[in-house]
Design an enzyme around this catalytic site. Structure first.
Site, PDB file in Angstrom:
ATOM      1  N   LYS A   1       5.845 -90.125  35.492  1.00 55.94           N
ATOM      2  CA  LYS A   1       4.539 -89.932  36.117  1.00 55.94           C
ATOM      3  C   LYS A   1       4.622 -90.434  37.553  1.00 55.94           C
ATOM      4  O   LYS A   1       5.322 -91.397  37.824  1.00 55.94           O
ATOM      5  CB  LYS A   1       3.459 -90.710  35.363  1.00 55.94           C
ATOM      6  CG  LYS A   1       3.065 -90.043  34.063  1.00 55.94           C
ATOM      7  CD  LYS A   1       1.879 -90.730  33.455  1.00 55.94           C
ATOM      8  CE  LYS A   1       1.632 -90.220  32.048  1.00 55.94           C
ATOM      9  NZ  LYS A   1       0.670 -91.056  31.332  1.00 55.94           N
TER      10      LYS A   1
ATOM     11  N   HIS B   1       1.114 -93.838  41.887  1.00 61.88           N
ATOM     12  CA  HIS B   1      -0.092 -93.666  42.691  1.00 61.88           C
ATOM     13  C   HIS B   1      -0.713 -95.000  43.063  1.00 61.88           C
ATOM     14  O   HIS B   1      -0.177 -96.049  42.733  1.00 61.88           O
ATOM     15  CB  HIS B   1      -1.091 -92.755  41.976  1.00 61.88           C
ATOM     16  CG  HIS B   1      -1.532 -93.262  40.638  1.00 61.88           C
ATOM     17  ND1 HIS B   1      -2.368 -94.333  40.484  1.00 61.88           N
ATOM     18  CD2 HIS B   1      -1.228 -92.829  39.380  1.00 61.88           C
ATOM     19  CE1 HIS B   1      -2.578 -94.538  39.196  1.00 61.88           C
ATOM     20  NE2 HIS B   1      -1.899 -93.659  38.507  1.00 61.88           N
TER      21      HIS B   1
ATOM     22  N   HIS C   1      -0.961 -98.033  40.821  1.00 63.87           N
ATOM     23  CA  HIS C   1       0.211 -98.864  40.535  1.00 63.87           C
ATOM     24  C   HIS C   1       0.497 -99.857  41.656  1.00 63.87           C
ATOM     25  O   HIS C   1       1.298-100.759  41.499  1.00 63.87           O
ATOM     26  CB  HIS C   1       1.457 -97.995  40.350  1.00 63.87           C
ATOM     27  CG  HIS C   1       1.353 -97.028  39.232  1.00 63.87           C
ATOM     28  ND1 HIS C   1       1.377 -95.674  39.431  1.00 63.87           N
ATOM     29  CD2 HIS C   1       1.203 -97.219  37.903  1.00 63.87           C
ATOM     30  CE1 HIS C   1       1.260 -95.065  38.253  1.00 63.87           C
ATOM     31  NE2 HIS C   1       1.141 -95.971  37.321  1.00 63.87           N
TER      32      HIS C   1
END
Length: 570
Positions: A124, A127, A130
């Site tokens: 994933k 973004h 995080h």
RNA sequence: GUACCCAUAGCUCAGCUGGAUAGAGCAACGCCCUUCUAAGGCGUGGGUCCGGGGUUCGAAUCCCUGUGGGUACGCCA
């Protein structure tokens, strides 16, 4: 200097011990109320006198002391005005002697501290959600290391679970080797989203995914090869972000690493009679909390199982003094639960497990009157960290072109400043607060921001550079030349460096460092504005430069503790 | 329903284990670059510290309670 004051007060107030006196002494915000103040309210009861009278009596008893110039009683306060020269000297001398090392103990002699942070999910994109864990964890790493601990950074990757079964199925149905190699995570995300769309139409897909995950757990080679490949691709992209942020990890042992280590832990829980079976699942019952789930009905493990196992493994491997988990506040209950399980297992070190929670990140709606949007990768409502960082760097370049077009090495500076702005912004407030991401705020570099601190540092560096003085000889500094308000305020601020680090560590709160950095920068800018530094009077110049030198080191170190670069020109 | 988190200036927030007139930044307006980097400095305006009790000589701070917002509560992580 405060210690000496404590000694003196202790002699004159025998009923209070030194620690109590130390706690009672205040530093008034307004220097017209002295440099230190001692409130006498507490003494009123035991002495059965008005605190105002007590203040006067104590002040008289103390009389004159060498380092205190003046003692003043205002109501129940005794205000002490210290000798400026001695105060400046005592603050500055160790800073000059230790230079850049002042306040930073890199001995690693106090034992191991584990910081578990960042921990993104494989496959994933990385973004802004995080970012917080990454940046806060990295700062705590540097803060504890500065206090003399040996820190171990662990990236507990989300690299195991049914989601990888889904990814394998999706890959086989909707993608190709070439596409994944070319587009990386973007492609993995695309097919992951597609899987969920298709799964709504075709109910067999979910089962296929579970089957593939089961294969992984049983060691099926084909499935594991694909999983490893996806992991590699993800790590490569994460590395790119970690390099930009200047974050390093000592271990990337994620969830998969504990796959074969959980069975003995489950057995231990059973042997210790902690397990109950409820609806086919194995649970540990807890007081005042919902139970902690250890295995599902089908026997497979859960989040808590892996965390308990990981904690045991880490205790054995590193014998940590503390193990710190930097994750979102939403996981509060989870941590409370499994910490409690560790306690029930009889491990005293459950006390050393620390959850450092932080607030949620949402994205400001385009129509600002509407509520902020939650980050949702699958729905495409994300701001990728790479995009954010690149925008910040771009914006910084524009500002440099406007303000300092002749600057050398613009790209490096733009990177340090742009990224610094983003990192600083994320940690300027108490970390528990939610953040509503807004482009305009993230890219604002005025006021209490990273660039402000960096700019102040660069300014100070510039003065030092022009002075052509490499080293400062303490015996040649006339400390009595530092007397004005702005200078004294600056000295007081830089003198707070060590307590700021301690405070930040005790509270697991990097924002304390960020706020402190701004305080120092503000004090320096005022000092810089009020006092010409490179003056003809050599003695005065030398004394002021010594202050600039100390400030430069402090600012550089505060930025370092936050994980931010300190360019010498910008 | 239960638990946890949050509530201070128009906005974003500081305010240390209770203490002397509640502080910054942003936004608004005004001033300061022939002097060391103006990404700076200075000034002005702006507050029932969510409400109500309690503890205390003293509460934005501690306790209780109410309200508002957020989050989490058995087979996701």
């Amino acid at each position: 200097m405060k210690n000496k004051l404590v000694e003196i007060l202790n002699k004159n107030i025998p009923s209070l011990d030194k620690q109590t006196i130390d706690d009672l002494i205040e530093v008034p915000l307004n220097s017209s109320m002295g440099d230190y103040a001692f409130p006498c309210f507490k003494l009123a009861k035991e002495l059965k006198k008005s605190p105002v009278v007590i203040a006067k009596e104590i002040a008289e008893k103390i009389g004159t002391v060498d380092f205190i110039e003046k003692t003043e009683c205002v109501n129940a306060y005794i205000n002490f005005f210290v000798n400026k020269e001695q105060f400046v000297k005592q603050t500055i001398v160790p800073m000059i002697q230790q230079g850049e090392k002042y306040g930073i103990d890199k001995s690693k002699s106090k034992g191991n501290i584990i910081i578990d942070f960042s921990s993104p999910n494989i496959a994933k994109p990385f973004h802004i959600g995080h970012l917080r864990s990454t940046v806060i964890g990295n700062s705590l790493y540097r803060i504890f290391e500065a206090l003399g601990y040996n820190c171990i950074s662990i990236n507990h990757l989300g690299d195991w679970g049914t989601q990888f079964g889904k990814l394998i199925v999706a890959y086989k149905n909707y993608s190709s080797k070439e596409a994944v190699e070319q587009k990386g995570i973007q492609e993995l995300l695309r097919i992951y989203v597609m899987f969920h769309e298709e799964a709504e139409k075709d109910s067999t897909l979910e089962q296929q995914a579970r089957d593939y995950f089961t294969k992984m757990e049983q060691g099926d080679e084909e499935a594991l090869e694909l999983w490893k490949w996806f992991k590699q691709i993800s790590l490569k992209e994460f590395e790119y972000v970690y390099n930009l942020l200047d974050v390093e990890f000592d271990s990337f042992n994620g969830e998969a690493f504990y796959n074969d280590k959980m069975a003995p832990v489950i057995k231990e829980l059973e042997d210790k009679n902690l397990i109950k079976v409820s609806d086919g699942a194995k649970i540990v019952e807890l007081e005042n909390m919902p139970p902690c789930l250890i295995t599902k009905r089908d026997g497979s493990t859960l989040y808590a199982t892996r965390d308990i196992t990981a904690a045991k493994y880490r205790k054995q491997t590193y014998d940590f003094k503390k193990c710190i988990y930097v994750t979102a506040l939403q996981q509060n209950l989870h941590f409370k639960q499994w910490f409690e399980v560790i306690k029930k297992m009889g491990y005293e070190w459950y006390k050393d497990l620390v959850h450092v929670p932080f607030g949620m990140v949402s994205i400001e709606a385009e129509d600002k009157s509407k509520p902020a949007q939650a980050i949702a990768t699958r729905k495409g409502n994300v701001i990728l960290l790479q995009d954010l960082l690149n925008q910040a760097i771009q914006k910084t370049k524009e500002i440099i072109e406007e303000k300092n077009p002749n600057l050398e090495d613009k790209d490096t500076v733009a990177m340090q400043v742009g990224i610094g702005a983003i990192i600083f912004d994320d940690m300027y407030n108490t970390i528990i607060k939610d953040i509503e991401f807004s482009w305009s705020k993230a890219l604002n570099f005025d006021g209490e921001t990273g660039p402000y601190v960096q700019y102040t540092h660069a300014r100070a560096c510039s003065v030092l550079r022009k002075s052509n003085i490499e080293e400062y000889d303490i015996s040649l500094i006339d400390f009595d030349l530092i007397t004005d308000e702005a200078s004294i305020t600056l000295v007081k601020q830089i003198g707070n460096f060590k307590s700021a680090i301690n405070d930040a560590a005790n509270k697991y709160e990097p924002s304390i460092i960020a706020r402190y950095a701004v305080n120092v920068a503000q004090a320096f800018n005022k000092f810089y504005h009020d006092n010409a530094i490179l003056v003809d009077d050599q003695k005065l110049k030398y004394a002021r430069l010594s202050l600039v030198y100390c400030t430069t080191n402090i600012l550089k170190n505060t930025l370092y503790l936050l994980g931010i670069g300190a360019p010498i020109k910008m």
